[in-house]
Design an enzyme around this catalytic site. Structure first.
Site, short mmCIF file in Angstrom:
data_model
loop_
_atom_site.label_atom_id
_atom_site.label_comp_id
_atom_site.label_asym_id
_atom_site.label_seq_id
_atom_site.Cartn_x
_atom_site.Cartn_y
_atom_site.Cartn_z
N HIS A 26 0.86 -1.29 -0.06
CA HIS A 26 -0.01 0.12 -0.02
C HIS A 26 0.68 1.31 0.08
CE1 HIS A 26 -0.42 0.75 4.66
NE2 HIS A 26 0.71 0.26 4.36
N HIS A 27 2.22 1.14 0.14
CA HIS A 27 3.05 2.34 0.26
C HIS A 27 3.77 2.52 -1.36
CE1 HIS A 27 2.54 3.06 4.21
NE2 HIS A 27 3.22 2.17 4.66
N ALA A 28 3.49 1.43 -2.17
CA ALA A 28 3.99 1.64 -3.61
C ALA A 28 3.41 2.51 -4.27
CB ALA A 28 4.04 0.20 -3.99
#
Lengths: 726, 726
Positions: free
Chosen positions: B225-227
């Site tokens: 989810h941080h990509a």
């Protein structure tokens, strides 16, 4: 709760086992592969790991004898109570009509539910006769007679003996007893049949509490929740659920200390409430139609302010629908706002649903619209309580299709399926429902801190609790607001008060501009006390005056009229007066407007044209005046901003043509979401309401802002044969 | 949704069958038995029945060939995604310490989750190596590589190529790339490993949407989810969940129109948010620590006011914890108040949980305290959406035990078990959490009508939205209230205003009794603007002035002082001033009190004894004055009612002994629930706070009522060497 104990045991044993297995696995592995060496070594070094006596494994399965036989996690089944013998209790037919239109509490009720479960494969019983082995999903819970001792835990000996006697009565006696009873009927099988739902309910709860099933459904009749300790009533002979709850509390004192009974039958469960009214071990919550006590059972015991007594105070909660026709939106709202927060705080060890399906869509007795999926959602929510220890016991519900579909939807949740979507999730709860739920929360916030949080911790901040002594000690806000208006108007425009012969009204009710007596043109504003836009402290629940404003919509019109050098009369009609219970803002506005007309305007020497501006409920005074006096010689136009307020029709006492005149010479602005418009986009208003217009926005202040120019232009046009300033 | 189609089909077929079966059964019966004749005949007559072509049956089973083979209702399994190959992506060790203390995003994370599922029998895999057949409860969903085309649905070609390149980099290049990245690492297996969680997430969602499983759990790493479209970050290489969601929307346009992504990872899912920020088909809700953007990922994108843009405006919701240490109470509160109402209104066809377990109790990175059972309850709630179409995808979470226990609890809900009880259901959410959730609701109420209902439909009734223009047009409530106080005091006690040289303050800030200049004894009351107890219109959300009162606690003291013929100075300190952003009530009260002392009291000819009464925040001015001037010659006693307000310590600039003096000659009354007391029953207060006392109740008005006599007696005692009246 022993429920998962056996499982946990062999699972502990297993853990060690597998741990060692893994250890070997991994050793073999680390000698073989290379790609993983980094991680693996890391793993072997990593201290936490030794502590836990386990370690990582390879992606290449190492063949080991399968030894996980004991390990399978088999979810418990859902218990099911059903017994055809409960169908013997039936009404003795006395007229042909009863063949055509049988009694609603019909023996087929339980059969139809059992049948739909079979038709959907939740149980396997091709003969539909109530066999023992009903398949992989549900477990048959045998129904038994309740013993006299068990029944006497709730009921009086007299009542028990009376029901017993019905088995030996002759037809005449049975009919007389039926006659005498409060909507109950008896036949010679009533006693035998009535002991079964009690025994069934007890066994259904026991099976859950003892962890033999994960939850249970008791498809039983006759129902029980109206049966009071002393008397049968409302189709109920013995109080099935109450007796079951007493029984569990008595026999499982360690594992079950608190029981919550949620009664969603459309009728109030007066019997169940009475059985635990002074008992803090049982939280009874009922959602039902009340209608000022007119709806069955028709006593004030079902009122929302009945919260229990003695030790039981605060452990009884009635959510009373003031109207029929409620449905999913209202029930979901009630569950979100009241039932679930209260239940979580109560922390029951067992939840019993007194599950009447007469609130279901299609039930002609309940006349409500709860859908099967809504019953599913409510069950799903309740399943999250008490580790899932949930027992559903049938009560009322008289549309055979509706109760079957509803029960099926509940059963699917019990076996672990998710609920269906609500057919109309966007519908708002009815305002009446929101209001009663608000009342319930405020009342119950005395006992439940979850509600304090919703309304702030401030000792009291609700009108209900604002009593005489508080008022005498303190100061009504509306008075402060009117005084502020007086200050502004007298400072900026030299307004003065106009005397009224109405002692109960504040002296500053009517203000007027200094020039009003001489003016040719007079604007008369009649308005409610202005709104306040305030921020509530979310923790304390108090209003912070420093972040709140008085939104005074009339001021713009007064400024405008003042620039035009018109005479102005400003009338403030309070919505309520603390001192007076029987005060009516509507009546007051009518009296004040008529008084102003009869005692002032009529005698103003120069007045030639008048425009009325009504804001809020106060506008009814203007409409009333126009109907009761012929004002057409001077009144040129009428502007009303009613926002959400009720429409007022002009009732022409003087002259029929008044309605047409009103329609031609008025603008009545309503909120976009005013109930009058309903869903219809272009509904044609009735003339008697004046020229009713729908605004783009909601809220007095917003619609005044939206239509200010239109309103003032309309007034100017109506004056146009005259010069605009004098 | 085709999910239950096959079942429904053969169930329809079955219904007809059984109907006829029953018909026969019943015929046979009605000829035999007598007891039941009544009912039975009734049944045959009853018209509704004919319509339905079915009828009642006997309690005596009639043997019919069992033909319910096709009829069994077999609930679908829960899908499980797991593949050991995802463990290849690992950090290259560069120092010994990394052996001791490996990188938190550790390959064993997924293994430990898989293992605990096996140890609890939810899956059967003795070798724990990820075999195909894993038993009756869960269905193995094979993991595959995501294709380049799929990944490019979210990510840029540049980003894809960069990750691909890592597979051929040498150790130095890998270390440099790791160095340069935003907390990510690479090895030669990273690319291969990173394509698997993407493929896995897609397949896990597909299996649910196609109805092959009832819901699914993807135990995958590296997280996603941080990509962001352009860059890896926060241990994430590709945006697993975002790519899966895009894929489903693209390939199932009919059955899946709206997807809700609920991200309960303790970090904001900046990558997922960015992927759908302008997309109204995906509602992204994230609960995460924010701390003014200081907490990772540390950009304002995670702020609660980021609600989406373009078509996506209103479809992004960030619930930002201002502090760490939140737990079950805060998450349940957020779900009740925000997540579930919003989700029900959005009506998703699929719900994906971005399921980081780093908010779990025991996670040293998240430093929060969400328990496994709370994860269960949240999953249970989400299961009630989208017909149960729910896919749980692993994100972060770094305490191996915590993530395993949490995932197990989630998995049990997925297979249909009820959630465990919350360990501490009675804890209140932290005030900071209640406040931020209130902010979120008010902001989102622009877009979601479910929130309008909670706050009323009134166009605007929140300070945030009360802008300059509104203020200029309207009237601050606190000013109206002070004017009312002025009216009362001047009418009843002939009070007059006392000039101040502070233009920004209202002229009526300080009032005094006519005798104050000559008085020997002077009472000085410094108070905040009084509280308002109001009832909010539950529908409109406005405050009804006619049912609201101003609760003026000072009035009692002024009346009392007036009877005693003392001189009185009444000081009103507004909490805020609309016109001034930088206004501070604390500073103002300090300035005003000092000013009064230096410019008036000092020059009063006869003053011999003074008592201070402080109410609310205004009391800080009194404490400040006592510390900065030596007032002991005339000041005999100090009474403060602080309710919930912050304690103010006396800082003696003049003379150390002041603290002792303050402690001897003061009473400071606080609410029962004032934070200072915490849980400790008898905590010994510090001298510098004066004699701090804990009241029995909460709220200024209540504690004044409770302690009025004690307070006035204390003052009289401190005056006692003098006569009580002059």
């Amino acid at each position: 709760m022993v429920k998962h104990l056996p499982l946990t045991l062999n699972h502990r044993w297993k853990t060690k086992e597998s741990a060692t297995v893994l250890l070997q696995t991994n050793k073999q592995f680390t000698q073989s592969d290379t790609t993983q060496k980094r991680n693996m070594t890391a793993v072997k070094e990593e201290p936490e790991l030794k502590k836990q006596k386990i370690t990582d494994v390879s992606e290449r399965p190492v063949i080991v004898p399968p030894r996980d036989a004991e390990l399978s996690y088999t979810p418990l089944k859902t218990g099911l109570c059903y017994d055809v013998r409960m169908r013997y209790h039936a009404k003795i037919f006395t007229s042909y009509f009863e063949y055509i239109d049988p009694h609603p509490e019909d023996p087929r009720r339980i059969y139809r539910i059992y049948k739909i479960l079979a038709e959907n494969g939740l149980i396997k019983d091709p003969t539909l006769s109530g066999i023992e082995d009903i398949g992989d999903l549900m477990l048959k819970i045998p129904v038994r007679d309740a013993t006299e001792e068990e029944i006497l835990e709730v009921h009086s000996k007299e009542h028990y003996d009376f029901i017993e006697k019905t088995s030996t009565m002759n037809r005449e006696e049975l009919l007389k007893a039926t006659e005498k009873g409060d909507s109950v009927y008896f036949n010679n099988d009533s006693f035998a049949s009535a002991k079964l739902p009690v025994g069934g309910s007890i066994e259904a709860c026991k099976a859950v509490v003892e962890g033999r099933v994960k939850n249970s459904l008791a498809v039983v009749r006759p129902p029980g929740h109206h049966a009071e300790p002393q008397a049968a009533g409302g189709f109920c002979l013995f109080s099935n659920v109450a007796i079951a709850a007493k029984n569990i509390l008595k026999n499982y004192p360690e594992s079950v200390r608190r029981i919550m009974i949620l009664d969603w039958d459309i009728h109030h469960g007066n019997g169940t409430q009475k059985a635990f009214y002074d008992d803090d071990r049982v939280l009874y919550i009922s959602l039902h139609r009340f209608e000022l006590g007119k709806y069955y059972p028709g006593t004030i015991n079902g009122q929302y302010d009945q919260t229990g007594e003695g030790k039981g105070e605060g452990f009884n909660c009635n959510i009373t629908w003031p109207v029929g026709g409620v449905g999913d939106a209202e029930y979901i709202w009630a569950f979100e706002q009241v039932v679930m927060p209260m239940a979580r705080e109560f922390q029951p060890d067992l939840v019993i649903i007194s599950s009447g399906f007469d609130a279901a869509d299609g039930d002609s007795i309940g006349q409500c619209h709860v859908t099967p999926s809504c019953y599913g959602h409510m069950t799903h929510m309740l399943k999250s309580l008490a580790k899932g220890n949930l027992c559903v016991v049938l009560e009322g519900g008289y549309n055979l299709d509706a109760i079957a579909r509803s029960a099926l939807s509940v059963a699917k949740i019990l076996i672990g399926e998710p609920p269906d979507e609500l057919p109309d999730p966007l519908r708002d709860p009815k305002p009446e429902a929101i209001e009663i739920i608000d009342k319930v929360i405020r009342l119950q916030s005395k006992y439940w801190k979850c509600f304090k949080r919703r309304y702030g911790n401030a000792g009291c901040n609700f009108k209900d609790e604002i009593n005489e002594s508080l008022i005498s000690k303190n100061f009504p806000l509306q008075q402060a607001i009117r005084e502020q208006q007086l200050n502004t108007l007298s400072q900026d425009f030299k307004f003065a008060t106009l005397p009224l012969l109405k002692p109960e009204l504040p002296k500053d009710t009517v203000l007027c501009s200094p020039n009003v007596y001489q003016s040719k043109t007079v604007i008369i504003c009649a308005h409610d006390t202005p709104e306040i836009w305030a921020k509530r402290d979310v923790i304390q629940g108090t209003i912070d005056p420093s972040s709140s404003i008085i939104v005074d919509s009339t001021l713009d019109f007064i400024k405008w009229a003042n620039e035009k050098k018109y005479g102005v009369i400003d009338i403030n009609i309070p919505q309520n007066l603390f001192e007076q219970e029987n005060y009516s803002a509507i009546v007051t506005s009518q009296e004040v407007l008529t008084y102003i007309w009869d005692n002032y305007l009529k005698y103003f020497p120069n007045v030639e044209k008048v425009a009325f501006i009504g804001i809020g409920d106060a506008y009814s005074g203007i409409v009333h005046l126009l109907g009761h006096r012929d004002t057409r010689s001077v009144v040129k136009s009428v502007i009303n901003f009613i926002a959400q307020k009720q429409l007022r029709a002009l009732v022409p006492l003087v002259d029929e043509s008044l309605s047409d005149w009103y329609f031609k010479n008025s603008l009545v602005f309503s909120d976009k979401s005013h109930t009058y418009w309903g869903d219809k986009e272009n509904k044609k208003p009735r003339k008697k309401y004046g020229r009713l217009l729908r605004c783009e926005t909601d809220g007095i202040n917003n619609i005044v802002e939206e239509r200010f120019e239109e309103a003032t232009d309309f007034i100017l046009d109506s004056f146009e044969e005259w010069s605009d300033s004098e």
